[in-house]
Enzyme design. Structure first.
Site, mmCIF file in Angstrom:
data_model
loop_
_atom_site.group_PDB
_atom_site.id
_atom_site.type_symbol
_atom_site.label_atom_id
_atom_site.label_comp_id
_atom_site.label_asym_id
_atom_site.label_seq_id
_atom_site.Cartn_x
_atom_site.Cartn_y
_atom_site.Cartn_z
ATOM 1 N N GLY B 40 0.840 -1.194 0.000
ATOM 2 C CA GLY B 40 0.000 0.000 0.000
ATOM 3 C C GLY B 40 0.873 1.241 0.000
ATOM 4 N N GLY B 42 -0.563 4.557 0.276
ATOM 5 C CA GLY B 42 -1.303 5.735 0.716
ATOM 6 C C GLY B 42 -0.477 6.487 1.739
ATOM 7 N N LEU B 43 -1.143 7.325 2.533
ATOM 8 C CA LEU B 43 -0.387 8.135 3.492
ATOM 9 C C LEU B 43 0.455 7.266 4.404
ATOM 10 C CD1 LEU B 43 -2.915 10.921 4.465
ATOM 11 C CD2 LEU B 43 -0.912 11.086 3.015
ATOM 12 N N ALA B 44 -0.139 6.208 4.954
ATOM 13 C CA ALA B 44 0.609 5.374 5.900
ATOM 14 C C ALA B 44 1.703 4.595 5.177
ATOM 15 C CB ALA B 44 -0.342 4.421 6.622
ATOM 16 N N HIS B 266 -20.657 8.794 6.234
ATOM 17 C CA HIS B 266 -20.436 10.238 6.118
ATOM 18 C C HIS B 266 -21.738 10.917 5.689
ATOM 19 C CE1 HIS B 266 -18.746 14.047 4.925
ATOM 20 N NE2 HIS B 266 -17.588 13.690 5.426
ATOM 21 N N ARG B 333 -20.228 13.233 12.636
ATOM 22 C CA ARG B 333 -20.719 12.558 11.437
ATOM 23 C C ARG B 333 -21.783 11.514 11.723
ATOM 24 N NH1 ARG B 333 -14.883 11.802 8.374
ATOM 25 N NH2 ARG B 333 -14.711 13.991 7.806
ATOM 26 N N HIS B 404 -17.979 5.648 4.322
ATOM 27 C CA HIS B 404 -16.871 6.521 4.032
ATOM 28 C C HIS B 404 -15.554 5.990 4.573
ATOM 29 C CE1 HIS B 404 -14.586 10.104 3.571
ATOM 30 N NE2 HIS B 404 -14.493 10.329 4.853
ATOM 31 N N GLU B 428 -5.613 3.248 7.878
ATOM 32 C CA GLU B 428 -6.996 2.781 8.003
ATOM 33 C C GLU B 428 -7.057 1.258 8.131
ATOM 34 O OE1 GLU B 428 -9.592 4.198 4.880
ATOM 35 O OE2 GLU B 428 -11.353 3.222 5.726
#
EC number: 1.3.5.1
Lengths: 250, 640, 226
Positions: B40, B42-44, B266, B333, B404, B428
């Site tokens: 992965g 993504g950000l992490a 969301h 939310r 979401h 996540e």
């Protein structure tokens, strides 16, 4: 509405490829363009035919994965949107839609409408970053950056790396993509230390990948989903000329 | 196997510092002897891979997209929280910690969340140093906004594209390591299994999505940063490719799955328009700062946005403002989403489907002027008009909640290690920091915290105890795993049934949304379990997957993922059934206050549910990690 | 000077050469036009012939004229290299040609326009310049001084409708080439600013129209005068 699609089909990179025609019916104007292709693919799959392969992921116009050259325009007829944000209300009943992959020697076709854009990654790897390690950096507010400069940097930084600029350019030039990153980092104080080396390396990599030359037609900015302007290419030119004249890299 | 969360001793604020000191270090010269796999980007994932490379480890980084820059972190709009207190409005690390744990409805771990709040300030520094063009005020310093109901302005943002800018920052750091040769990148490569040797994660098996080749990769540790599993609902705001496969295959190899039923719905998404719908589009939560949410007091069937103006002011129910005068339209939310559902269930929903509520800017335009509203939300309004054909400057938007984010994920200890030694989960993909509900602008914070500032410390502690020996990929464990993967693919290709993969995915989505969505009850969950079981059986008998393995084959890719989603769906239902309380995003109709708010049952359910896989067709085994709260007092969340 | 050759042979370097040589030629055209307009002085060619003589015998002008030829050559060769590279950057063409209304026709057809202008230049050099140079002109005497009568050659040429028509048409193409080249040269140099670029673009258009019209009006007037 009912539409006729002419889609480029190509089994793999070595296949010659050809157009095939498909009829799609009962297309709702609320569908996105890719949802219309989903419907086609579901029908093809049910008939035991290989579905049309195309790149897509976020479907909200930001990941830059979707492409498609639709009736002579990257990302289709609407300005400032990606293909995934294009909706069928932009077309009318009976339209013939020709769908081609991005065409550029530096973007070889993998399959159907899927192309290899790893040349973009290699341009970034050549210098599209600031050389800082994790940790050991100054406080975020240590350097004030005038709002106008930060805004201009953001204008450039918005590039989603979709490649529409290359696809639209008659020379398949990647200047707008490269310029967006060079411009962002040239504007910000954080980018100053490696300013010369960065532009020299990124442009050299861009040349190596086999993209064409920029002849300032402006076609790239016209199709850019993020509307990145020609002033960034000018800044790239300026940076490059300045770097070549002044850098210590002989 | 007992769960050990490995939370360090000592006062909350000192835990992380003392833990870092007590962690073993790998000698700089020896770091090059260790290989780490990061799945992965993504950000992490990108931030972890880049940071590992900087430290000197050999990293292999994998993503299924054509470039690491496509990971779905890129779609986050609103911002990233950090306890910088630049606005002098009373923010602090403790307040960010407190807000996060309260926002998560007291179902998160104190120590993890406090660490998150602590390192949040470093993230902003790091990103600015990378050249992330955060919004600035006229003096040139960083601007902040209040976001997602926070009482302080601690959210940093870059227009409506904060996730994009942060991801491109992490991607640039990753690219830099690729250039140095410390990170080797494998794009268009999907992880299909994790390989465990002598109880430790020692590698993965992947499929090259261009050629179909099945390959093994060996390493000393494996990090899964593979995102959430919201696509189990078919329709969600996740990217089309977002999937649970990596996490699920790890689960089947022994990694416990934590709180799978915690899903965030969301509130401000564009409503579904028809059966063709492939995904849902999120509109930034910041819209709720100025937009007013309402439905007609008396149900009007099929009310169009264009006709909203015909409903007189006194016939409108601004239900959030009415029920929650203190927070109004800015309630968290889960509360906003649930109320929208209640209104629609009561028949007051608007639009052709009746599954939408109005988000109205006419008062804001009157108050601040059209130009101001355009300046704030112009791009969102344009996007809305592009998708729906309605002009939100002239009529209210229609919104409806959509899946979401998933707070649940692989169970990890304080070191972000799963229950399998050497296998880590970040971002996540793990369950750790958001409890039962995630606050706005906290996902970006957690992803980067895990990747930049947590894993680089904790993984060193693990590797310091590992021998340098590399395991060759012809080891029988790799061979077995490869064979399993190939067999499964062959099986999928050979069924040649009558229903497409999407048919199954949509069906699963309907079951999940209906029975395990915004509101759940025992009856529905029991029914859902039966339905999912039947669906799984049918899938393996009747799915139609075309083509071969040895080519780019998107229908095979999807089939692999949907098969895992079906199994995950069952576990989510089990978890939701087990948790008879309501908390955060998990609303059990049996457990609510007289006003219809979520009612926690702290003495019974103040634990993390960690599920252990028990084999094909067997119910997973529940392990409980009791949550201990020493620094906050559990209260009923109230936004009135 | 490896860094130098490497710099100018790169993608931006080559464009830089196009830009600088182009800008020189843009200046040259102004001076050329100013001289040529003397053909219309109505004095039977006196002003033009004296001017042409002086130009041919001024050492500085001579030097510049060699530079001018050199720059034209560089502009052509560089243009050919760029065009060939650009063609190979897209080996498989699109089936549907670009549907792009925002970039100008001229900007997309600079190479074609350049080829037309090259043909014109060759014809122009063969028709006038060569004759002026190798002294095959008749003599004419003004105020006791003998000058070669270039005017006669020009006026004869432009009395032929095909020749005059060819000139006028070529000037239209030149105008288009300049209309993109002018502002493009500044863009390549990196000179783009929201204050000045709109002005440069307008100036470019004005320049192209004036230069093209200025050159085109000469054969028209001379043809009409007969």
């Amino acid at each position: 509405m009912n539409l006729k699609l002419k889609i480029w089909r190509q089994k793999n990179a070595n296949d010659k490829g050809a157009f095939e025609s498909y009829d799609v019916s009962d297309v709702s104007p609320d569908m996105s363009f890719l949802e219309m292709l989903d419907v086609l693919n579901e029908d093809l799959s049910r008939d035991g035919k290989d579905p049309v392969h195309f790149d897509h992921d976020c479907r909200e116009g930001i990941c830059g994965m979707c492409s498609l050259y639709i009736n002579g325009k990257p990302h289709g007829p609407k300005d400032a949107v990606t293909t995934c944000q294009l909706h069928m209300r932009s077309f009318k009943d009976g339209d013939i839609i020709v769908i081609e992959p991005w065409r550029a020697s530096a973007f070889p076709v993998h399959k159907d409408l899927v192309v290899d854009r790893s040349s973009f990654d290699r341009i970034i790897q050549a210098g599209g970053y600031v050389n800082v390690n994790t940790g050991g950096v100054p406080d975020a507010n240590e350097i004030a950056i005038p709002k106008t400069i930060a805004d201009q940097a953001m204008d450039a930084a918005q590039c989603i790396g979709c490649g529409a600029c290359v696809a639209a350019c008659k020379n398949a030039s990647a200047m707008l993509f490269t310029a967006a990153k060079v411009s962002q980092l040239a504007l910000l104080p954080q980018g100053q230390t490696e300013r010369h080396t960065r532009v020299e390396r990124m442009v050299a990599q861009m040349e190596e990948e086999g993209f064409g030359n920029c002849t300032n037609t402006g076609a790239c900015s016209a199709v850019c989903p993020k509307e990145i302007g020609q002033e960034h290419i000018a800044r790239l030119n300026r940076e490059y000329i300045g770097a070549k004249a002044a850098s210590d890299n002989v | 196997m007992a769960l050990d969360s490995k939370i360090p001793e000592g006062p909350l604020a000192d835990k992380w510092t003392s833990h870092k000191f007590k962690s073993k270090l790998v000698n700089p010269a020896n770091k090059r002897k260790y290989d780490i796999i990061v799945v992965g980007t993504g950000l992490a994932g990108a931030s972890a891979a880049a940071s590992f490379g900087e430290l000197g480890y050999n990293v292999k980084s994998f993503c299924f997209q054509d470039s690491p820059r496509r990971a779905h972190s890129i779609a986050a709009q609103g911002g990233i929280n950090a306890a910088k207190n630049y606005q002098n409005d009373g923010d602090s690390v403790f307040r960010l910690f407190y807000d996060t744990i309260k926002g998560g409805d007291y179902r998160g771990r104190e120590a993890n969340i406090h660490r998150l709040a602590e390192v949040s300030v470093n993230i902003i520094d790091q990103c600015v140093a990378q050249g992330v063009p955060f919004a600035r005020d006229y003096g040139g310093l960083l601007d902040n906004r209040s976001f997602g109901g926070a009482q302080v302005s601690r959210t940093f943002y870059a227009r409506g594209q904060t996730g994009q800018q942060l991801l491109l920052g992490a991607y640039s750091a990753l690219s830099r390591q690729v250039a140095t040769g410390k990170v080797k990148l494998y794009a268009r490569t999907e992880m299909l299994d994790v390989v465990i040797i002598d109880g430790q994660a020692r590698g993965i098996v992947t499929r090259n999505l261009i050629t179909g080749e099945i390959e093994s990769h060996s390493a000393h540790a494996v990090v899964l940063a593979t995102g959430g599993y919201g696509n189990v609902f078919f329709l969600s705001t996740n990217a089309m490719g977002s999937n649970v496969t990596a996490a699920w295959r790890a689960h089947k190899k022994g990694a416990f799955f934590g709180n799978p039923c915690y899903t965030q719905i969301h509130p401000t998404c564009i409503p579904v328009s028809g059966d063709h719908q492939s995904k849902l589009t999120l509109m930034s939560e910041s819209l709720r700062n100025d937009g007013r949410i309402w439905v007609p007091k008396e149900a009007v069937k099929g009310l169009k946005a264009a006709d909203a103006a015909k409903i007189a002011e006194e016939d409108r129910d601004y239900y959030l403002e009415r029920k929650y005068p203190a927070f109004g339209n800015l309630v968290p939310r889960d509360v906003a989403s649930r109320n929208a559902k209640q209104m629609c269930d009561a028949g007051k929903g608007v639009g052709a489907t009746g599954l939408a509520v109005f988000l109205d800017f006419s008062d804001a335009i009157k108050r601040d002027g059209l130009e101001t509203i355009k300046g704030k939300y112009g791009n969102l309004f344009d996007m809305y008009q592009q998708i729906t054909g309605d002009n939100p400057y002239e009529m209210p938007m229609m919104i409806y909640p959509a899946v979401h984010y998933t707070m649940g994920g692989l169970w990890v200890d304080y070191n972000l290690m799963t229950s399998v030694p050497g296998l880590y989960a970040a971002g996540e993909a793990n369950f750790s920091d958001h409890g039962a509900n995630r606050l706005g602008a906290s996902a970006l914070m957690q992803g980067l915290a895990d990747g930049y500032f947590v894993l680089p410390y904790t993984i060193g502690d693990y590797l310091a105890n590992m021998p340098y020996d590399k395991i060759p990929t012809d080891h029988e464990a790799f061979q077995t795993a490869e064979k399993e993967v190939k067999d499964r693919i062959q099986k999928l290709l050979s069924i040649n049934g009558t229903k497409t993969v999407d048919d199954f995915h949509k069906e699963l989505g309907h079951i999940m949304w209906e029975h395990c969505g915004m509101a759940r009850n025992a009856e529905g969950l029991k029914l859902a379990k039966e339905k999912i079981k039947a669906l799984r059986e049918e899938f393996w008998k009747n799915v139609k997957v075309l083509g071969d393995n040895e080519e780019m084959n998107m229908s095979l890719e999807k089939a692999n993922r949907v098969a895992d989603f079906i199994e995950l769906g069952e576990l989510m239902v089990d978890d939701a059934f087990n948790r008879r309380e309501s908390c955060g995003g998990h609303f059990r109709e049996e457990s609510q206050t007289p006003e219809g708010e979520a009612l926690r049952i702290d003495d019974e359910f103040s634990y993390v549910a960690a599920w252990e896989y028990q084999g094909e067709g067997q119910d997973a085994k529940l392990h409980k990690e009791e949550l201990e709260f020493e620094n906050v007092k559990l209260t009923q969340r109230s936004y009135k | 000077m490896s860094w130098f050759t490497q710099s100018i042979s790169g993608t931006i370097g080559k464009k830089l050469l196009m830009s600088l040589t182009g800008l020189f030629l843009i200046l040259f055209l102004v001076i050329h036009l100013a001289g040529n307009l003397q053909l219309l002085a109505g004095d039977g060619g006196k002003a033009f012939n004296i001017y042409a003589y002086n130009m041919a015998h001024n050492p500085l002008i001579k030097f510049v004229s060699y530079g001018n030829f050199f720059f034209i050559l560089v502009h052509i060769i560089d243009g050919i290299i760029l065009t060939r590279q650009n063609k190979s950057a897209r080996k498989v063409k699109y089936a549907v040609s670009t549907n792009d209304s925002k970039s100008s026709w001229a900007s997309k057809n600079m190479a074609l326009l350049g080829i037309i202008i090259l043909v014109f230049i060759i014809a122009h050099l063969a028709g006038f310049w060569y004759k002026f140079k190798n002294g095959s002109l008749a003599d004419v005497v003004y105020d006791g001084v003998t000058y070669p009568n270039g005017y006669e050659v020009v006026s004869f040429a432009f009395s032929q409708p095909l020749y005059a028509g060819f000139y006028v048409i070529c000037m239209v193409f030149l105008g288009f080439h300049l209309s993109h080249g002018f502002s493009s040269a500044f863009q390549t140099l990196g000179l783009n600013h929201k204050k000045y670029t709109p002005f440069i673009k307008k100036l470019g258009v004005l320049y192209s129209i004036l230069v093209a019209a200025g050159f085109a009006i000469i054969p028209i007037v001379m043809y009409l005068k007969g």
